[in-house]
Design an enzyme around this catalytic site. Sequence first.
Site, PDB file in Angstrom:
ATOM      1  NE  ARG A 534      -3.814   0.036   0.477  1.00 60.44           N
ATOM      2  CZ  ARG A 534      -5.069   0.067  -0.004  1.00 60.44           C
ATOM      3  NH1 ARG A 534      -5.627  -1.026  -0.515  1.00 60.44           N
ATOM      4  NH2 ARG A 534      -5.750   1.173   0.001  1.00 60.44           N
ATOM      5  CB  VAL A 535       1.273   4.111  -2.089  1.00 60.97           C
ATOM      6  CG1 VAL A 535       2.232   3.242  -2.877  1.00 60.97           C
ATOM      7  CG2 VAL A 535      -0.063   4.233  -2.828  1.00 60.97           C
ATOM      8  CG  ASP A 536      -3.663   3.653   1.122  1.00 59.77           C
ATOM      9  OD1 ASP A 536      -3.026   2.662   1.526  1.00 59.77           O
ATOM     10  OD2 ASP A 536      -4.811   3.578   0.637  1.00 59.77           O
ATOM     11  CG  ASP A 537      -1.294   6.807   6.102  1.00 61.18           C
ATOM     12  OD1 ASP A 537      -0.117   6.427   6.061  1.00 61.18           O
ATOM     13  OD2 ASP A 537      -1.636   7.992   5.945  1.00 61.18           O
ATOM     14  CB  VAL A 538      -4.582   0.794   3.969  1.00 56.48           C
ATOM     15  CG1 VAL A 538      -5.153  -0.610   4.112  1.00 56.48           C
ATOM     16  CG2 VAL A 538      -5.713   1.819   3.872  1.00 56.48           C
TER      17      VAL A 538
END
Length: 668
Positions: A534-538
């Site tokens: 993931r590149v997000d905060d997941v």
Amino acid sequence: MEDVSIYNSNGKRNGRTLDHLRHVESMATMPSGAGKIPRLNAVILEMYRRSIEDPAGFWSDIASEFYWKQKWGQEVYSENTDVRNGTISIEFKGGITNICCNCLDRNLESGISDKFALYWEGNEPGVDGSLTYRQLLERVCQLANYMKDIAVRKGDAVVIYLPMLMELPIAMLACARIGAVHSVVFAGFSAESLAQRIVDCKPKVVLTCNAVMRGSKIIYLRDIVDKALTESTGNGISIDTCLVFENQLAMKREATKWHEGRDVWWQDVVPKYPTTCSVEWVDAEDPLFLLYTSGSTGKPKGVLHTTGGYMIWTATTFKYAFDYKPSDIYWCTADCGWITGHSYVSYGPLLNGATVVVFEGAPNYPDSGRCWDIVDKYNVTIFYTAPTLYVTRYSRKSLRVLGSVGEPINPSAWRWYYNVVGDSRCPISDTWWQTETGGFMITPLPGAWPQKPGSATFPFFGVQPVIVDEKGTEIEGQCSGYLCVKGSWPGAFRTLYGDHERYETTYFKPFPGYYFTGDGCSRDKDGYHWLTGRVDDVINVSGHRIGTAEVESALVSHPQCAEAAVVGVEHEIKGQGIYAFVTLVEGVPYSEELRKSLVNAVRNQIGAFAAPDTIHWAPALPKTRSGKIMRRILRKIASRQLDELGDTSTLAEPAVVDQLIALGNSKI
Ligand code: WTA
């Protein structure tokens, strides 16, 4: 990275095959030299080409194999006018069908009524059960009739909070049969999380059981539901009926707490109903289910899938990615509380008339050989799991195809899976997909092309993955960047329940013109796709998707926690672990007890599976001058990559970083 070729009929890799898969345009004019390509590859390539060039024809042909009360109109497509701007979604517009009818009635009619639909393996070895397709239909109808009787109607939501008993797929199918929208909540979620979902989707009824054994531990599910319902009532949602299955293996009914008037024993009512139940015909675009999943911000999102497209997508992806044959015995270790259990324990395999193993227990109970015991016991031929398993002593002669999902599988794990579990003869389908996509998006198709350990390889029919840079510009050839999808596919989710705006903002606004997956990806010189996480905060913990924001909000709900920042770190067993930086309210001393109580706050608010592995005391968090937490730096500190902290000059107080490093080293 070496290639592993399987079923490659002429024993050769054909570079041209790969090039043509990579460039859809050039595939359209595939030279007649295709004769050099192994037969299977050529067939698959041709199918892929058609799926992109003539999606209406391609999907219509496949959909015609299913039962439609009324066929879709000329327009399989609908042009969306929203932010996707011209993106076509494949909706089988005007079609009328029912997915339960397609899973059961249609299969019965094809003559497999006495074939086993489900083999159920309980938590305790030796405890098992089974249902043929006919028996499954009867059970589904009884529950469907009961729900109709208590006034559950088409379009009503039903929350299902059950462990992996056969009643879980039964409940999903019963909802589908009467056009009710199920929302399965993984039975590891806490009362708070369950309440949050109940308040959001306002179900007519909640289906649960009194208790379940998980390994050697008992979990009182009805009491969790009770607590959630009390909380929901406080939020203005009152539920008249809670149907409780008496799971005698865990707990007798006499010992079960009860809410008179609301709680009803499943066994007291459901078996009294007729074993036939007419099908509620629904529009292809009527909602089938809601499944809540974590995003990078805020509360969980209710991903909404509709009937027609999802049906065709799960059935087709299952069939091709696992090279399904009617004689297969299929086992997917996922829980129906997650999307993998929806699409590949229930719908996908049942739509194909497959025999599915449903496992209630834990892979390491009573010991780490349990999975292989089960494979041998049922002669499982297709085994689908997350890449977090243990090596053992058993033979796995029956296996034919292996599947992997949920996280990037590293090449050494891949090799172990391939060599040890699969005896170096089973292809591995490393399936990349998401709750939102409904089914597989990038996956090997056994035999279609050579595999590379750790790569999900190429897109499924109809899927056009693109890699974009920060500005949203598509990058060609060998590259890495953000993974997006161009155009649409039948199994795409249609909205976030009650929040279409968030749907657009999260998925379609970051890179206009594309669906943004939230994943990073690179493409190698041969066009293979390598998912990088993931590149997000997941974060992905043992295949469970968890938003760091949710864990943070659970931590700060603790009265002694002033602030928290959560990041994912590599974890040998779980894939990713949860690492929390916690700033305490002024004057509160650090203590082991407080650490435990913080972890408990997360257990209570979300569930045990989201409990942080590490609490790192933080006198303060590194922030920019505008107050934004610099997670990039926290990730480096958490994974001890201290020489890679990068530029810290933009921090409001650079000294914070040194404090954090010093504390982290002093083993609290
Ligand atoms: C990750 C699970 C690498 C990815 C089906 C995605 C994967 C998230 C793979 C979705 C894979 C899933 N290789 N990463 N084969 N499969 N992922 O919604 O980060 O629970 O975005 O769906 O899991 O998780 P979800």
